[in-house]
Write an enzyme that holds these catalytic residues in place. Structure first.
Site, short mmCIF file in Angstrom:
data_model
loop_
_atom_site.label_atom_id
_atom_site.label_comp_id
_atom_site.label_asym_id
_atom_site.label_seq_id
_atom_site.Cartn_x
_atom_site.Cartn_y
_atom_site.Cartn_z
N HIS A 281 0.83 -1.21 0.00
CA HIS A 281 0.00 0.00 0.00
C HIS A 281 0.86 1.25 0.00
O HIS A 281 2.07 1.18 0.17
CB HIS A 281 -1.03 -0.02 1.15
CG HIS A 281 -0.47 0.06 2.53
ND1 HIS A 281 0.30 -0.93 3.11
CD2 HIS A 281 -0.58 1.03 3.48
CE1 HIS A 281 0.62 -0.58 4.33
NE2 HIS A 281 0.11 0.62 4.60
N HIS B 145 1.36 3.93 1.88
CA HIS B 145 2.01 4.61 3.01
C HIS B 145 3.54 4.54 2.89
O HIS B 145 4.09 3.50 2.53
CB HIS B 145 1.55 4.01 4.35
CG HIS B 145 0.12 4.36 4.68
ND1 HIS B 145 -0.66 3.59 5.52
CD2 HIS B 145 -0.65 5.41 4.28
CE1 HIS B 145 -1.86 4.16 5.63
NE2 HIS B 145 -1.88 5.26 4.88
N ASP C 285 5.96 4.26 4.89
CA ASP C 285 6.73 3.25 5.62
C ASP C 285 6.61 1.87 4.97
O ASP C 285 7.15 0.88 5.50
CB ASP C 285 6.32 3.22 7.12
CG ASP C 285 4.85 2.97 7.34
OD1 ASP C 285 4.01 3.44 6.55
OD2 ASP C 285 4.51 2.28 8.32
N HIS C 286 5.93 1.79 3.83
CA HIS C 286 5.87 0.57 3.03
C HIS C 286 6.40 0.81 1.61
O HIS C 286 7.07 -0.06 1.05
CB HIS C 286 4.43 0.02 2.98
CG HIS C 286 3.93 -0.35 4.34
ND1 HIS C 286 3.91 -1.64 4.81
CD2 HIS C 286 3.50 0.42 5.36
CE1 HIS C 286 3.47 -1.65 6.06
NE2 HIS C 286 3.21 -0.41 6.42
N HIS D 299 -7.71 -0.32 5.11
CA HIS D 299 -6.63 0.50 5.70
C HIS D 299 -6.28 1.62 4.70
O HIS D 299 -6.16 2.78 5.10
CB HIS D 299 -5.43 -0.39 5.99
CG HIS D 299 -4.25 0.31 6.57
ND1 HIS D 299 -4.19 0.73 7.87
CD2 HIS D 299 -3.06 0.68 6.01
CE1 HIS D 299 -3.02 1.32 8.10
NE2 HIS D 299 -2.31 1.31 6.98
N ASP E 276 -0.62 -3.83 6.21
CA ASP E 276 -1.30 -3.28 7.39
C ASP E 276 -2.78 -3.66 7.41
O ASP E 276 -3.62 -2.91 7.92
CB ASP E 276 -1.16 -1.75 7.43
CG ASP E 276 0.24 -1.30 7.76
OD1 ASP E 276 1.11 -2.16 8.00
OD2 ASP E 276 0.48 -0.08 7.75
N HIS F 83 3.97 -4.74 10.56
CA HIS F 83 4.52 -4.09 11.76
C HIS F 83 4.65 -5.07 12.91
O HIS F 83 3.86 -6.03 13.01
CB HIS F 83 3.60 -2.95 12.24
CG HIS F 83 3.57 -1.74 11.37
ND1 HIS F 83 4.40 -0.66 11.55
CD2 HIS F 83 2.81 -1.45 10.27
CE1 HIS F 83 4.15 0.26 10.62
NE2 HIS F 83 3.18 -0.20 9.84
#
Ligand code: GBP
Ligand code: ZN
Length: 257
Positions: free
Chosen positions: A54, A56, A58-59, A113, A136, A175
């Site tokens: 996805h 975001h 941090d991905h 999400h 996530d 995570h």
């Protein structure tokens, strides 16, 4: 099939999905390219794909750096969110397949999400059972926040889409949240001994510097409140979607004592 978790950033996991037969590999959500590329080199692998769950950062934030370092790499991610996935070369949707060496990876569409969130399931033919990379959407003992979707969509994702996979499916999530999630789970279902057992184990794993991934879908069904919205103790007469919404609100507000 071999899966190597790589802890990155504050509490994210990137993963290497390795085909030992060919030495080909894919990197799942390699948001910090340094440690991922080091692992690829140290193991003498040929990285063929980035699999991005996805948008975001941090991905997806390492996609371009990986493609710059290794220009032959295909960057695979949700076509629905093509404009928000940096470096995307192969937009995919539900049911698409990606070939990593001799491993077949299948795309599952699990919006909630984020509106384009996808999961990847690898090695469905393999006798050790498939590996699920769920970003996530599903966590050990938890699920992702509903930033761009509804409780109904999370019920569909967790029960109809991911729930169709075999119980022995190994769950590799985005995570390291197990201790926090199980601490919350114990407050909503205090009589559930599976939660207390898994919490003690997770605390010990983390104290030893070890990850809590993978779990299995069968295990998750025992202690993950978001996979137990139909259990009377949690449903309390609500529909699965209403219970899902109530649990998500409670988790968002939860602060451990
Ligand atoms: C806390 O509350 O203690 N650790 C924090 C929660 C995934 S990361 C952090 C949090 O909200 N994490 C997100 C989540 O879904 N958690 C589930 C839960 O807390 O139960 N992210 O980095 C998050 O997706 C992000 C990046 C979010 C960009 C929005 C954007 Br835009
Ligand atoms: Zn996210």
């Amino acid at each position: 099939m071999q899966v190597v978790p790589i802890p990155i950033l504050a509490d994210n996991y990137a993963y290497l999905l390795i085909d030992p037969a060919t030495g080909d590999a894919a990197a799942v959500d390699p948001a910090d390219p340094g440690p991922v590329l080091s692992e690829v080199r140290a193991r003498g692998l040929r990285l063929t794909h980035v699999l991005c769950t996805h948008h975001h950062g941090d991905h997806s934030g390492g996609n371009v750096a990986i493609a710059d370092a290794l220009p032959h790499v295909a960057v695979v991610g949700p076509q629905v969110d093509a404009a928000r996935i940096p470096g995307l070369t192969h937009g995919v949707g539900h049911g698409d397949v990606v070939q990593v060496g001799s491993l077949t990876v299948r795309v599952l569409f699990v919006p909630c999400h984020t509106r384009g969130h996808v999961a990847f399931v690898a090695g469905e033919g393999a006798h050790e059972g498939p590996a699920l990379f769920c970003g996530d959407t599903l966590f050990v003992a938890g699920c992702g926040r509903f930033f761009e979707g509804s409780a109904e969509q999370m019920v569909t994702a967790l029960f109809d889409v991911l729930g169709a996979l075999p119980p022995e499916t190994r769950v590799y999530c985005g995570h390291e949240y197990a201790v926090a999630n199980l601490t919350f789970a114990a407050t909503v279902e205090p009589e559930n001994q599976a939660i207390h057992r898994k919490l003690a184990w997770a605390v010990a794993q983390r104290a030893a510097g070890l990850p809590t991934v993978p779990s299995t879908l069968a295990e998750e069904r025992e202690y993950n409140p978001f996979l137990r919205v139909h259990v009377p103790a949690l449903a309390r007469g609500d529909t699965p979607a209403a219970c899902m919404a109530r649990l998500r609100d409670a988790k968002n507000a939860f602060r451990p004592a």
